[in-house]
Design an enzyme around this catalytic site. Sequence first.
Site, mmCIF file in Angstrom:
data_model
loop_
_atom_site.group_PDB
_atom_site.id
_atom_site.type_symbol
_atom_site.label_atom_id
_atom_site.label_comp_id
_atom_site.label_asym_id
_atom_site.label_seq_id
_atom_site.Cartn_x
_atom_site.Cartn_y
_atom_site.Cartn_z
ATOM 1 N N ILE A 245 0.812 -1.214 0.000
ATOM 2 C CA ILE A 245 0.000 0.000 0.000
ATOM 3 C C ILE A 245 0.848 1.267 0.000
ATOM 4 O O ILE A 245 0.443 2.300 -0.545
ATOM 5 C CB ILE A 245 -0.970 -0.004 1.204
ATOM 6 C CG1 ILE A 245 -2.023 1.095 1.031
ATOM 7 C CG2 ILE A 245 -0.206 0.126 2.510
ATOM 8 C CD1 ILE A 245 -3.169 0.997 2.013
ATOM 9 N N LYS A 246 2.062 1.199 0.562
ATOM 10 C CA LYS A 246 2.925 2.395 0.587
ATOM 11 C C LYS A 246 3.355 2.802 -0.814
ATOM 12 O O LYS A 246 3.641 3.969 -1.070
ATOM 13 C CB LYS A 246 4.146 2.148 1.456
ATOM 14 C CG LYS A 246 5.059 1.040 0.953
ATOM 15 C CD LYS A 246 6.223 0.790 1.894
ATOM 16 C CE LYS A 246 7.106 -0.347 1.391
ATOM 17 N NZ LYS A 246 8.221 -0.620 2.309
ATOM 18 N N GLY A 247 3.408 1.843 -1.742
ATOM 19 C CA GLY A 247 3.626 2.153 -3.144
ATOM 20 C C GLY A 247 4.988 2.686 -3.499
ATOM 21 O O GLY A 247 6.001 2.382 -2.859
#
Length: 254
Positions: free
Chosen positions: A125-127
């Site tokens: 999710i941090k990408g």
Amino acid sequence: MSIVRPYGDTTGDGMVQLSFTLPVPHSKVAEGAAAQLATKMGLDAVLVAHSRPMGPDFTFFVVYGRTHHLVDTDAVVVVERDFPLLTPKEVNAAVKESLQRRLVVVGACIGTDAHTVGIDAILNIKGFAGEKGLEYYRELRTVNLGAQVSVPELVARAQEEQADAVLVSQVVTQRDAHLLNTREMSAAFREAYPEERRPLLVVGGPRFDESMAAELGVDRVFARGTTPGEVASFLVHRLARTDAADRESQESPA
């Protein structure tokens, strides 16, 4: 034609910067060897701009010099993006409308590759580069298997999860390990699945050539700098559209 020459200090002066390592201890002789190598490579007015020891037996160099080669930009062949870039909201909407279910993505680093930075940048999710990874997308279900996953393990997990797409990141490239692993992976999936049911196969890493997809037996190759949004947009472009077309053909009267 559009002919250009490298730019260094002034337009068209042909100056380029080159870095490399030689297996020699750091010394004046080492710098002379670096200048000799650059000259043999065709550079003129060579300057060793930087040298630094890399342990007792190696030296890293940055050299500066002039090349006489020209580039015809009209003759450059690259793989252009052939799908629109979508926002996460647009990706979710397209998946929900077209697939009418969540799109399943399985990702891993295969073989002995223990570098998960690439697959994590796309899936977590941090990408990467200011974009959230595929875990952020509500209509995507991601399964990150991590590092050093064998090809049989990857195939088995893809079957278990009923994966729509398999993403493989390869950072280790010594002796073309990334190419050998990709070909092994592609062959295994083609053996395990009928062609019409095979998951989309996507590979990426800093040393991949994007034009090699067909040669490697995969559906897409992504090179360095690829963002999660690009991957998500590609998956929607290929999977949502295909699934919707298949469903429409099945619903059409004979």
